[in-house]
Design an enzyme around this catalytic site. Structure first.
Site: not given
Ligand code: AMP
Ligand code: MG
Length: 514
Positions: A117, A277, A115, A208, A150
């Site tokens: 985040g 995702d 989700g 996605r 965060d």
């Molecule tokens: P990504 O690497 O951008 O594809 O993110 C993978 C998952 O980690 C997704 O659910 C993001 O929302 C979550 N995520 C990545 N960085 C953060 C962060 N700094 N705080 C909260 N969730 C994160």
């Molecule tokens: Mg992502």
């Protein structure tokens, strides 16, 4: 120190503001016309959220060209308003911020709850041409999906995504885009303490493969069906009313995804985290994390520090796209209303076709780069002959295609390529192949010029922009955006940006850097 509002990419709307003042348009109208449809889906599809306010946001860049395409009302806009809106401080009328639920296979391992985040969807807008886009803040604080994160974004990845996504668009490759970037004024704790940033991302949607997996894993097949119907209505409207609609939906998603990968490969792009995702249903490049454009050609090139086994290496991207698509197929089977033997034969045959289809797409994309107007399967050997030569001689992918284009109008003695047996063999076959075309050499040369970028966002240049940005200087960031907006045009005053990195400038690894 540069305040970021330079004349290049970050050109703020002073002209427009003056225009508004001249005509006495003091009544403030909203920036966008929101028309939110995702929130009409059941409640477990998303969570309503509020962006956390950034401590002291500052605008780095606002993409006025994109804003105009989106039909943004720029008449009374000023820097303060842009800063407030694109840091999440001001919620525009009509915006109902949500975080979307999704799951995903990360490097092959299933994670049932991911989700948004650190992203917040402000809502959907309709452009003057009637197109619908999501407007999303990335890095604007925690959401119910943040788990231990965060919800923030470091400035580096914001700068990186802005440059790369806009460059991707200019390369005519489907992608999410960057509307704005701000520094939040917060400090973000990563490997060290770094400045925080917020990117405003524009996407045709954020659905996605992992969104389907979220409901499929929970065996909530009515939600899978609702999501499929929603995605079809939004992105594949032409399928409405088809008899075997979910299978055709699958085929359409697969075709867009494979076409995207063929285009990525044609510019040497390696996504790096092609997890389910990060695989968009509408076929756009999404989630610019540890992605990179390669300099020296290498079939097995990997940049991402977390891709230890090379799962998403340059040459594996099509197979991994098919892997991701098989996850989507698994989600759709239960809603297809077909007996299980029939459905498994159908998909088995479809995957064989898709694999062949990708090869055709790839030959087409690479063929254009060699000046071929129409291609056959036999051209695969010619293309690989060239790529193998590049790999063996450690040549720069982008610049070698430029040199090859020049070679078309040069004499043998001007040839700058190292004459190996492989090269001579390639050259002879290539010239013979070009002569077989009805088009003349000049036309082939034009096709090559249109298909081979002069400028790509080279890693060492992107790193330089990030390093400067960390010091509050956005000059290189704006320069890159400016030059990369016209990647197929040779821009004499920016020749240095064409150069491959010197040995000590080579970027060997890229990081997620969330
Ligand atoms: P990504 O690497 O951008 O594809 O993110 C993978 C998952 O980690 C997704 O659910 C993001 O929302 C979550 N995520 C990545 N960085 C953060 C962060 N700094 N705080 C909260 N969730 C994160
Ligand atoms: Mg992502």
């Amino acid at each position: 120190m540069n305040d970021g509002l330079s004349v290049l990419n970050g050109s703020i709307t002073n002209g427009l503001t003056n225009f508004a003042i001249m005509f006495g348009q003091i009544e403030e109208r909203d920036l966008f016309n929101f028309d939110n449809t995702y929130i009409e889906l059941p409640e477990d599809f998303y969570q309503k959220v509020s962006p956390s306010s950034a401590v002291a946001p500052k605008l780095i860049s606002f993409n006025t060209d994109l804003a105009r395409e989106l039909g943004a009302n720029l008449e009374t806009i000023d820097e303060k308003k842009l800063t407030d809106v694109f840091s999440g401080k001001e919620i525009l009328p009509g915006s109902i911020p949500i975080a979307q639920a999704y799951a995903g296979h990360q490097f092959g391992n299933f994670v049932p709850s991911l989700g948004d985040g650190r992203a917040i969807l402000l809502g959907e807008i309709i452009t003057p041409k009637g197109l619908r886009f999501d407007i999303q803040l990335k890095g604007s604080g925690q959401t119910p999906f943040s788990r231990r994160g965060d919800g923030r974004s470091a400035l580096g990845p914001v700068i990186r995504e802005y440059i790369l996504s806009e460059a991707m668009h200019a390369l005519k490759i489907p992608t999410t885009r960057a509307l704005a970037a701000v520094t939040s004024g917060d400090q973000v704790h990563r490997e060290s303490i770094v400045p925080g940033g917020i990117l405003t991302r524009v996407a045709s949607s954020h659905i996605r493969v992992g969104t389907f997996e979220y409901f499929s894993f929970r065996e909530n097949f009515s939600a899978v069906k609702q999501l499929a119907d929603y995605a079809i209505n939004r992105h594949y409207h032409e399928l409405m009313g088809s008899e075997n609609i979910y299978f055709e939906f699958f085929q359409a998603v697969a075709k867009r995804k494979l076409s995207l990968v063929a285009k990525w490969m044609s510019v040497g792009f390696i996504h790096g985290v092609m997890n389910t995702d990060n695989t968009s249903i509408c076929g756009e490049t999404i989630d610019f994390g540890p992605c990179a454009f390669m300099d020296q050609f290498n079939y097995q090139k990997v940049f991402s520090s977390i891709d230890r086994n090379g799962r998403y290496a340059y040459q594996n991207q099509a197979n991994m796209a098919l892997w991701n698509l098989s996850s989507l197929a698994n989600c759709l089977v239960p809603i297809m209303d077909m007996d299980s033997d029939k459905v498994s034969t159908l998909f088995k045959e479809e995957f064989e076709d898709l694999s062949e289809h990708f090869t055709t797409l790839w030959i087409q994309e690479m063929g254009k780069k060699l000046g071929l107007f129409s291609v056959t399967q036999a051209d695969q050997a010619l293309i690989h002959g060239w790529l193998q030569y590049l790999e063996k001689e450690n040549l720069d992918f982008t610049n070698s295609f430029q040199d090859l284009t020049v070679l078309l109008s040069q004499s043998e003695s001007q040839n700058i390529f190292k004459r190996t047996t492989e090269f001579d063999h390639f050259l002879a076959s290539w010239k013979k192949r070009l002569k077989q075309q009805p088009q003349d050499i000049e036309e082939s040369k034009n096709l090559m010029q249109q298909s081979n970028p002069v400028f790509i966002p080279r890693n060492h240049q992107v790193e330089k922009a990030i390093a400067q940005a960390m010091e509050g200087n956005y000059e290189h960031f704006h320069r890159l955006n400016h030059v990369l907006a016209n990647p197929f045009t040779d821009q004499e005053e920016h020749q240095a940006l064409r150069d491959a990195p010197k040995e000590d400038e080579v970027v060997h690894q890229t990081f997620c850097g969330t």
